[in-house]
Enzyme design. Structure first.
Site: not given
Length: 393
Positions: A90-91, A95, A97, A225-227, A231, A265
């Protein structure tokens, strides 16, 4: 001094869960195609070399806003035996990404990045309008990375897909109400647990936009990503249940040196809230230590996390408003890694997922010269994190 109340973290324990990763895990629903190398070092699926001009060291990243020209480009790549690794974003790139793009470039001739802030995964009262938008910075990061990849002989960032909402939702405006009007994909009960319980339309929006992006881009592999642990489970289920012709690779969470998970965020936190925001990761690490020490029951694993969060929460409440950073705990979870449903005991053959979410509240009494972050410290910041408890046998 406020009187100490009953444990605040405990009041927020919920039925649901999430995973974090220590290494990239390939979740493949088809064998990874055998990769060979052309003379220029670029990966392809056969001995047929890609068109040389497409791999010049100069900037080759094309920006697409519409579906038809992107699909035409995709057909050209397919005819030239080139593979596409897709990194949906989402822009507001960071790091985390970039690490996904790098992984995609190691395994594909072409990397595509999507940049689209999807309105249907934001609730009616959520922070869609305040979500950071940094197009110029994002593109500069991708172009800089692409030049590095060219020098390293890796795959290249050949396309950025940045559609508008009319393109992504062509027949009706996106709707975040419940039940809502439009064409949606829902995962039940998975999408209603944890993050889904707090954000009822979130996973409906995620599944819907990912289905659209996968259909448009037709990637060989998609990278997440796993974060965002829940999701990742939603995406894997989406691909498997709808027989989508792509593979899902989940990569390790990127973190700050003190353990804070990278997130777009985080730019809103500022110094005061940033210092306290690490509380979630610290709590999860304490629970992880219990599992490593041999504990398997839910209460034995989670109590140190509850205690740590409760203590930090009361410490902040007892500070002067000009110095404190208040937060609210949404949930702490110990869940099955496949269903995200809460468990009472960890199955040692499956492991489990520790996860949680906290909301950093707006800064009180900002001080002159204080570094408050984007939004002047007045944007509430929701933070999530997770840790994967690995099987022990």
């Amino acid at each position: 001094m406020a009187a100490r109340s009953a444990p605040l973290f405990m009041a927020h324990l919920r039925t649901a869960a999430v995973p974090t990763a220590r290494r990239c895990l390939l979740r493949s629903f088809a064998p990874v195609p055998r990769v060979s190398f052309a003379r220029n070092g670029i990966r392809c699926l056969s001995s047929t070399a890609p068109r040389r001009s497409a791999f010049a060291v100069n900037d080759l990243t094309q920006v697409f806003h519409d579906v038809a020209p992107l699909r035409k480009f995709r057909r050209e790549l397919l005819l030239n035996n080139r593979t596409v690794g897709l990194v949906p974003t989402m822009g507001a790139l960071h790091e985390g990404h970039i690490s996904l793009v790098r992984k995609a470039a190691e395994e594909n001739t072409d990397v595509w990045v999507t940049i689209y802030v999807n309105p249907t995964q934001f609730g009616l009262n959520e922070d869609l309008a305040s979500y950071p938008k940094t197009w110029e910075t994002d593109m500069e990061m991708l172009r800089h990375l692409d030049r590095q990849l060219a020098r390293e002989g890796k795959g290249r960032v050949s396309a950025v897909f940045a559609p508008n909402t009319n393109t992504m939702y062509p027949t009706s405006p996106p709707d975040s109400s419940i039940p809502g009007v439009g064409s949606f994909i829902e995962m039940r009960p998975l999408g209603q647990l944890l993050e889904g319980a707090s954000r009822p339309v979130f996973f409906r929006g995620v599944a819907t936009v990912c289905m659209k992006l996968f259909n448009i881009c037709e990637p060989d592999v998609v990278y997440f990503g796993q974060k965002d642990a829940q999701q990742t489970v939603v995406i894997k289920k989406l691909v498997k249940d709808f027989h989508l012709n792509t593979r899902v690779r989940i990569c390790e969470t990127s973190r700050e040196p003190d353990g804070l998970a990278l997130s777009s965020r985080n730019v809103y936190l500022g110094e005061r809230r940033r210092a306290v925001a690490i509380v979630l990761n610290q709590a999860l690490r304490k629970a992880e230590a219990q599992y490593i020490a041999g504990k398997r029951l839910r209460g034995d694993i989670l109590w140190p996390a509850v205690d740590h969060g409760d203590r930090i929460q009361h410490e902040q409440e007892n500070l002067q408003p000009s110095k404190r950073a208040l937060f609210q705990v949404d949930y702490l979870s110990l869940a099955d890694p496949d269903t995200m449903e809460e468990i009472d005991k960890v199955d040692e053959t499956k492991g489990a997922i520790l996860s949680g979410a906290v909301k950093m509240m707006p800064v009180e009494e900002p001080q002159e010269g204080e570094q408050l972050g984007l939004g002047g410290g007045q944007v509430a910041v929701r933070l999530i994190d997770n840790i994967v408890l690995q099987p022990t046998r």
